[in-house]
Design an enzyme around this catalytic site. Structure first.
Site, mmCIF file in Angstrom:
data_model
loop_
_atom_site.group_PDB
_atom_site.id
_atom_site.type_symbol
_atom_site.label_atom_id
_atom_site.label_comp_id
_atom_site.label_asym_id
_atom_site.label_seq_id
_atom_site.Cartn_x
_atom_site.Cartn_y
_atom_site.Cartn_z
ATOM 1 N N THR A 109 -2.967 -1.087 -4.516
ATOM 2 C CA THR A 109 -3.372 -0.082 -3.713
ATOM 3 C C THR A 109 -4.487 0.559 -4.086
ATOM 4 O OG1 THR A 109 -1.998 1.551 -4.609
ATOM 5 C CG2 THR A 109 -0.937 0.236 -2.869
ATOM 6 N N GLU A 133 1.015 -2.154 1.245
ATOM 7 C CA GLU A 133 2.772 -2.304 1.169
ATOM 8 C C GLU A 133 3.180 -2.942 2.425
ATOM 9 O OE1 GLU A 133 0.924 0.555 0.634
ATOM 10 O OE2 GLU A 133 1.827 1.609 -1.319
ATOM 11 N N LYS A 187 -1.033 23.684 4.963
ATOM 12 C CA LYS A 187 -0.096 24.605 5.597
ATOM 13 C C LYS A 187 -0.597 25.976 5.237
ATOM 14 C CE LYS A 187 4.621 24.626 5.340
ATOM 15 N NZ LYS A 187 6.063 24.141 4.894
ATOM 16 N N TRP A 199 2.074 24.302 9.811
ATOM 17 C CA TRP A 199 1.110 22.916 9.260
ATOM 18 C C TRP A 199 -0.031 22.716 10.512
ATOM 19 C CZ3 TRP A 199 2.350 20.764 5.104
ATOM 20 C CH2 TRP A 199 3.568 20.966 4.500
HETATM 21 P P1 ADP Z 1 -4.439 3.566 -0.007
HETATM 22 O O1 ADP Z 1 -2.924 4.009 0.312
HETATM 23 O O2 ADP Z 1 -4.577 3.223 -1.341
HETATM 24 O O3 ADP Z 1 -5.199 4.648 0.831
HETATM 25 P P2 ADP Z 1 -4.134 1.485 2.220
HETATM 26 O O4 ADP Z 1 -5.413 0.629 2.355
HETATM 27 O O5 ADP Z 1 -2.807 0.772 1.605
HETATM 28 O O6 ADP Z 1 -4.535 2.054 0.552
HETATM 29 O O7 ADP Z 1 -4.154 2.849 3.042
HETATM 30 C C1 ADP Z 1 -3.003 2.801 3.751
HETATM 31 C C2 ADP Z 1 -2.874 4.017 4.543
HETATM 32 O O8 ADP Z 1 -4.146 4.324 5.340
HETATM 33 C C3 ADP Z 1 -1.814 4.596 5.528
HETATM 34 O O9 ADP Z 1 -0.807 4.883 4.885
HETATM 35 C C4 ADP Z 1 -2.449 5.495 6.494
HETATM 36 O O10 ADP Z 1 -2.362 6.909 5.742
HETATM 37 C C5 ADP Z 1 -3.815 5.212 6.360
HETATM 38 N N1 ADP Z 1 -4.051 4.287 7.774
HETATM 39 C C6 ADP Z 1 -4.303 3.114 7.733
HETATM 40 N N2 ADP Z 1 -4.410 2.673 9.107
HETATM 41 C C7 ADP Z 1 -4.446 4.061 9.852
HETATM 42 C C8 ADP Z 1 -4.853 4.267 10.980
HETATM 43 N N3 ADP Z 1 -4.954 3.411 11.968
HETATM 44 N N4 ADP Z 1 -4.784 5.643 11.710
HETATM 45 C C9 ADP Z 1 -4.706 6.592 10.342
HETATM 46 N N5 ADP Z 1 -4.405 6.246 9.233
HETATM 47 C C10 ADP Z 1 -4.391 4.936 8.856
#
Ligand code: ADP
Length: 544
Positions: free
Chosen positions: A180, A327, A436, A441
């Site tokens: 990640t 993941e 918050k 929120w």
């Molecule tokens: P990291 O967790 O290190 O940023 P990832 O590439 O696995 O790496 O990112 C996943 C996260 O990206 C998701 O948990 C979400 O928060 C965000 N994400 C992915 N796609 C979208 C989307 N279409 N809209 C909003 N957030 C998104």
């Protein structure tokens, strides 16, 4: 009673074999760092992958060995995508935008044994080479000789046989490893099995998911080091799609040129890429021919609604919003509309398309509230949890993060969402990015998306800053378009009809660029750090 179907392992081998057998003339197009274009086919790919597999074994590859790649998107990288797992190894893609320290940490944690690296990325390798222990380094050269310490890729595979004795692979075996990007702490390793990649490819190809067929030409803008370019190279190979690889040239003009020249039908990337392309199309109307494009997939971060609308209305281009994570291999949800929703008002359709969308088949979702209870009504806000055949069940050698996986078999995404009556997921924020204020929120994502709809705003990110009275208050970091102006007062006026008063940012900070992480997403932790000493009394409080 048992079914009477064959036991058939779901591995990448039949995907690889089918492309070579039935689509030998379909093209694989790569753009190299010097912008030259190289054309190859699945027929050639089929031979070269087997040559590479032979070479890897000659270099000492043993079952389960991790082989790292440090490269942009090109057809040689695609060869590694198949040769490594089909030879029994594990493909570990590295993100060249990470620091040398992070890369060394990741490679040592993964225990990488071999590295395949682009010649143009050798300076990145220099940053960490002393801190890792590799058996060999192989260089994808283009117009340069490989350095003395390394092996030249073409020279290495050239003498090898173009048939390979594939070992027996069972579907649960590891095929890929990806860390990640670490926006939420130390990078964590996710290990993809052959079975997960196969099932993910099958579902990705569905018309209601990403939608790929042998008639398409697919260009992944999303890098092959970012969750396997969202699995698209595997999916495209499975169905025999032409693939167009942009190399390191990811600016709007270079991409538009390639879309036009190669008649790209489907492409995918993070919102910042599409914002750049929209800007270029708006500035130079009529210059670019985008008529071949059927869908532009956007994911990795929230797609601003104004961007989806801009492409639609001004350029007749269809943006499809999707959500996923490292993941989840990564495909989780896709915002394509059910037929009856296509009949809704334009406003409502846009609202739905800007949501993260409907879970794809085999990805199950549930929403868990602050009290730990599963939300029964689908309306309340809570953490999105998912499970399915391509969702991680644990991280690679990382017991400290075991709490991301629940006792009853779900993965905690850390994304705060609501789910509507139709089943569409809408992300409000990441749990750590929610603001918050006075016990209420506030969604940073909603505010920044709205700000990015302002005609003068190029980019905006909103973060929580500690406040003596309210606990936290939103502060907006804003990047203006070249030559544009917008005062805090104007921005507040723009947001006022859209939000409750207490949501409005108390302060605006103008920047040249918003800090980004290695995958191009806003790095809110860095922004929070920059703004942590923000002095409230010095800034106007337009919200109240
Ligand atoms: P990291 O967790 O290190 O940023 P990832 O590439 O696995 O790496 O990112 C996943 C996260 O990206 C998701 O948990 C979400 O928060 C965000 N994400 C992915 N796609 C979208 C989307 N279409 N809209 C909003 N957030 C998104």
């Amino acid at each position: 009673m048992r079914g009477l179907m064959m036991d058939y392992e779901l591995t990448l081998l039949p995907i690889f074999d089918r492309a070579g057998r039935y689509f030998p003339d379909v093209e694989l197009v790569s753009r190299w760092p010097d912008k030259s274009i190289q054309r190859s086919t699945y027929g050639e790919f089929h031979k070269r992958v087997q040559k590479l597999a032979n070479a890897l074994v000659r270099l000492g590859l043993k079952p389960g060995d991790r082989v790292a790649t440090l490269g942009w998107n090109h057809s040689r990288h695609l060869e590694a995508y198949f040769a490594i797992p089909l030879a029994g190894g594990v493909l570990h893609t590295l993100n060249p935008r990470l620091s040398g320290q992070d890369l060394a940490y990741i490679m040592n944690h993964a225990e990488d044994r071999l590295l395949l690296v682009d010649d143009v990325l050798l300076p990145v390798y220099e940053r960490f080479h002393k801190d890792v222990n590799l058996r060999a380094v192989v260089v994808w050269t283009h117009g340069h000789a490989a350095p003395d310490f390394a092996i030249d890729y073409e020279q290495m595979i050239e003498p090898e046989m173009n048939t390979f004795a594939f070992p027996n692979i069972e579907e649960g075996q590891a095929a890929g490893l990806c860390y990640t990007s670490g926006t939420t702490g130390k990078p964590k390793g996710v290990v993809y099995s052959h079975r997960a990649l196969v099932l993910h490819s099958m579902v990705s190809a569905l018309p209601d998911a990403l939608g790929l067929s042998c008639g398409d030409a697919m260009l992944p803008v999303v890098p092959m080091f970012h969750v396997n370019a969202w699995g698209l190279p595997f999916t495209a190979t499975m169905v025999g799609t032409k693939q167009v690889f942009p190399g390191p040239h990811l600016d709007a003009k270079s991409l538009l040129e390639l879309f036009q020249k190669e008649k790209v039908t489907l492409t995918a990337g993070v919102p910042t890429v599409w914002l750049g392309i929209l800007d270029e199309l708006d500035r130079n109307p009529g210059v670019w021919d985008t008529s071949s494009i059927k869908a532009m997939i956007v994911g990795g971060a929230a797609a601003p609604r104004s961007m989806i609308e801009g492409f639609d209305k001004r350029h007749g281009l269809r943006v499809i919003h999707a959500w996923g994570m490292t993941e989840t291999t990564p495909l989780g949800t896709v915002a394509r509309l059910k037929p009856h929703l296509e009949k809704a008002t334009e406003e409502e359709r846009l609202r739905m398309r800007a949501a993260q969308g409907l879970p794809v088949p085999f990805v199950e979702t549930r929403v868990v509230g602050e009290n730990g209870a599963v939300a029964p009504d689908g309306k309340s806000m809570g953490e999105l949890q998912v499970r399915g055949p391509w969702v991680a069940k644990s991280y690679f050698q990382n017991p400290a993060e075991a709490d991301k996986f629940t006792m009853d078999g779900w993965f905690r995404t850390g994304d705060i969402v609501t789910v509507d009556g139709e089943g569409y997921v809408r992300i409000t924020d990441r749990s750590k990015d929610l603001i918050k204020s006075g016990g209420e929120w506030i969604s940073s994502v909603d505010l920044e998306n709205a700000l990015m709809g302002h005609p003068s705003v190029k980019e905006a990110a909103v973060v929580a800053v500690a406040h003596p009275r309210w606990g936290e208050r939103p502060v907006a970091a804003v990047v203006l378009k070249d030559g544009s102006k917008a005062t805090p007062h104007e921005l507040t006026e723009y947001l006022t009809p859209l939000f409750a008063r207490y949501w409005l940012p108390d302060s605006y900070v103008y920047m040249d660029a918003i800090p980004r992480n290695a995958t191009g997403k806003f790095l809110k932790s860095a922004l929070r750090d920059q703004l942590k000493d923000h002095r409230w009394e010095e800034s106007p409080v337009p919200g109240r």
